[in-house]
Motif scaffolding. Structure first.
Motif, PDB file in Angstrom:
ATOM      1  N   ASP A  70       8.663  10.148   0.941  1.00 45.68           N
ATOM      2  CA  ASP A  70       9.513  11.001   0.107  1.00 45.68           C
ATOM      3  C   ASP A  70      10.968  10.814   0.526  1.00 45.68           C
ATOM      4  O   ASP A  70      11.314  10.990   1.698  1.00 45.68           O
ATOM      5  CB  ASP A  70       9.129  12.472   0.249  1.00 45.68           C
ATOM      6  N   VAL A  71      11.803  10.458  -0.434  1.00 43.07           N
ATOM      7  CA  VAL A  71      13.221  10.235  -0.181  1.00 43.07           C
ATOM      8  C   VAL A  71      14.027  11.189  -1.050  1.00 43.07           C
ATOM      9  O   VAL A  71      13.879  11.187  -2.273  1.00 43.07           O
ATOM     10  CB  VAL A  71      13.622   8.770  -0.491  1.00 43.07           C
ATOM     11  N   PRO A  72      14.876  12.038  -0.452  1.00 41.99           N
ATOM     12  CA  PRO A  72      15.646  12.993  -1.261  1.00 41.99           C
ATOM     13  C   PRO A  72      16.741  12.299  -2.052  1.00 41.99           C
ATOM     14  O   PRO A  72      17.392  11.375  -1.572  1.00 41.99           O
ATOM     15  CB  PRO A  72      16.233  13.947  -0.215  1.00 41.99           C
ATOM     16  N   VAL A  73      16.943  12.752  -3.277  1.00 39.53           N
ATOM     17  CA  VAL A  73      18.052  12.293  -4.107  1.00 39.53           C
ATOM     18  C   VAL A  73      18.846  13.537  -4.518  1.00 39.53           C
ATOM     19  O   VAL A  73      18.457  14.264  -5.433  1.00 39.53           O
ATOM     20  CB  VAL A  73      17.560  11.518  -5.349  1.00 39.53           C
ATOM     21  N   GLY A  77       0.781  -1.233   0.000  1.00 41.07           N
ATOM     22  CA  GLY A  77       0.000   0.000   0.000  1.00 41.07           C
ATOM     23  C   GLY A  77       0.806   1.273   0.000  1.00 41.07           C
ATOM     24  O   GLY A  77       0.224   2.360   0.138  1.00 41.07           O
ATOM     25  N   ALA A  78       2.141   1.194  -0.141  1.00 43.81           N
ATOM     26  CA  ALA A  78       2.970   2.402  -0.092  1.00 43.81           C
ATOM     27  C   ALA A  78       3.920   2.427  -1.270  1.00 43.81           C
ATOM     28  O   ALA A  78       4.506   1.409  -1.643  1.00 43.81           O
ATOM     29  CB  ALA A  78       3.750   2.468   1.224  1.00 43.81           C
ATOM     30  N   SER A  79       4.067   3.617  -1.849  1.00 44.45           N
ATOM     31  CA  SER A  79       5.022   3.838  -2.925  1.00 44.45           C
ATOM     32  C   SER A  79       5.918   5.003  -2.522  1.00 44.45           C
ATOM     33  O   SER A  79       5.433   6.032  -2.033  1.00 44.45           O
ATOM     34  CB  SER A  79       4.307   4.156  -4.240  1.00 44.45           C
ATOM     35  N   GLN A  80       7.211   4.856  -2.706  1.00 43.55           N
ATOM     36  CA  GLN A  80       8.152   5.892  -2.316  1.00 43.55           C
ATOM     37  C   GLN A  80       8.531   6.748  -3.520  1.00 43.55           C
ATOM     38  O   GLN A  80       8.801   6.231  -4.604  1.00 43.55           O
ATOM     39  CB  GLN A  80       9.413   5.267  -1.714  1.00 43.55           C
TER      40      GLN A  80
END
Length: 488
Positions: A287-290, A53-56
């Protein structure tokens, strides 16, 4: 011999004139590095596939996130990281070492760029020998002397300034290494807590599988006794149950070792290991910073430490070059002296001196030039090490992005299989209650579900840990590294 010395002196003079027209050493700026459009062989997608149920979402160009572990939305995890950063003996020792290095830098700056002033006093009783027929007879006398002495060496060609710049860069390097240690500690605590929670969930699931296997073994023995199953079938079922039970001790040992390691990271003894987190309650950061590659050079402390090493090596070239030039020192002293206190304190007892010394290296057996060549080689090595550090950082980010994407895809497939097997188990359990199938059929269906659940736990743990590794790879700040090279 004199001809050789004269030729070396002429060579040093020519070298001095050459260096006087240019910088004494490299600038210390890091070399230009390639700026790839994306980190890996394949560009990362905008977001991962949906799993559980989760997408990053990969936020390209975002800044690193302070206290990124709070994005797991677990108060227990936040408390563990805060405790580790506060109580870790390794961090405390590194922090003290950094403080000592800063004080040493202040001491060196003060001793190299400012004059030294010392006060001294001396009192003694002496026996002087007379020379027969030429001097007074042997005499005993007292001597009283008090002086203030000052000395200052002019930094004409910047040797002291270069030495101070080198030490300041080394202090910066140590500061960045401390920041890297903080980041690593936070990431290790997060992955350790996730690993311990996942292993606890695996143990619970495996214990249920062992219980189901034991039920199958008992059922097979009864059927064998009743003649409805062969002896070989009963023994095979018992073997499977025993093999499954044998996997539990190793799993428990791994779980305990992870808890013990986590306790030490927190500054505790292993017997005070924290309780496991609720694995199901850990949220996946959405949310993952790149950080873009060009910005990564300024956010990762390992790269900044390598940059500081380049600056320190460049300054050492300046030191080695400045040592080829003249050195000028001034000294002065004033005080009182005499053979008795009244004489020493009177005007007749005044003492003073002032002097200057100038020295120019002429012949040192080639040592000074060899030291400069060694400093240049050390600088070249620091530049190459900087390049390797940057490439390794790019590789670290690329591998972490790939692992997160692939583990998420595996989790999505495993979760689908787990939900399908759970549905099959629910149907089988309902049919058992209706008497349509024997209980062992429901146990077989539950075993498939529990095995699928084990895979899901492992992949879910991998996704959570991969996310922590990516936050760390981005150079997420945990503490602020204070540099001194410019301020000092």
């Amino acid at each position: 011999m004199m001809k050789t010395v004269a030729s070396r002196a002429a060579g040093l003079a020519t070298l001095a004139l050459t260096f006087s027209a240019c910088s004494f050493g490299p600038s210390g700026n890091p070399p230009a590095m390639p700026q790839p459009e994306h980190y890996g062989a394949i560009a990362q997608p905008e977001r991962t596939v949906t799993a559980q149920g989760a997408s990053q979402r990969f936020v390209t160009g975002a800044k690193p996130v302070p206290e990124w572990w709070k994005r797991y939305r677990s108060d227990g995890l936040d408390a563990l990281v805060d405790e580790g950063l506060r109580n870790s003996p390794n961090l405390a020792a590194a922090d003290k070492s950094l403080a000592a290095a800063r004080e040493q830098l202040k001491a060196q700056i003060g001793s190299s760029l400012l004059p030294s002033i010392d006060a001294g006093a001396q009192t003694s009783r002496q026996r002087g020998l007379g020379v027969p027929d030429f001097g007074p007879p042997t005499a005993l006398y007292n001597l009283f002397v008090g002086q203030i002495q000052a000395q200052y060496t002019f930094d004409l060609f910047g040797a002291a300034r270069y030495e101070n710049a080198s030490l300041a860069a080394q202090v910066d390097q140590q500061s960045f290494q401390l920041d890297a240690a903080r980041r690593a500690l936070a990431a290790n605590i997060v992955t350790g807590a996730i690993g311990a929670a996942a292993l606890r969930a695996e143990i619970d699931t495996t214990e249920r599988l062992v219980a189901l296997a034991d039920d199958d073994a008992r059922d097979a023995r009864r059927r064998y006794e009743l003649g409805s199953a062969s002896r070989s079938e009963a023994l095979n079922v018992e073997q499977n149950a025993a093999s499954l039970a044998a996997s539990l001790p190793g799993l428990r040992a791994q779980w305990l070792a992870t808890r013990h390691a986590l306790a030490v990271l927190l500054g505790r003894t292993p017997d005070q290991a924290p309780d496991d987190l609720d694995f199901a309650s850990l949220a996946v950061p959405e949310d993952v910073p790149v950080v873009v590659p060009s910005e990564l050079l300024a956010t990762r402390p390992d790269i900044r430490a390598a940059d500081a090493a380049v600056k320190a090596a460049a300054a050492q070239v300046g030191v080695a070059t400045a040592q080829l030039f003249p050195s000028l020192s001034l000294s002065a002293s004033m005080g009182k002296g005499g053979f008795s206190w009244p004489t020493a304190l009177s005007g007749a007892g005044a003492l003073w001196s002032i002097g200057a010394s100038l020295s120019q290296p002429i012949f040192h057996g080639g040592a000074l030039l060899a030291q400069r060549r060694a400093a240049l080689d050390t600088y070249d090595a620091a530049v190459l090490q900087y390049k390797q550090t940057v490439l390794a950082a790019f590789q670290n980010v690329a591998n972490t992005l790939a692992a997160l994407e692939q583990d998420t895809q595996a989790l999505a497939s495993s979760d689908t299989a787990s939900r399908a097997s759970q549905g099959a188990f629910d149907d089988a359990a309902a049919r058992v209650r209706l008497g349509a199938i024997p209980p062992r059929a429901a146990r077989a269906s539950e075993q498939q579900y529990r095995n699928a659940q084990l895979n899901t736990i492992r992949y879910a743990s991998a996704r959570l840990s991969d996310t922590a590794s990516l936050f760390q790879a981005m150079g997420s700040p945990v503490g602020v590294a204070q540099t001194v090279s410019k301020s000092e």
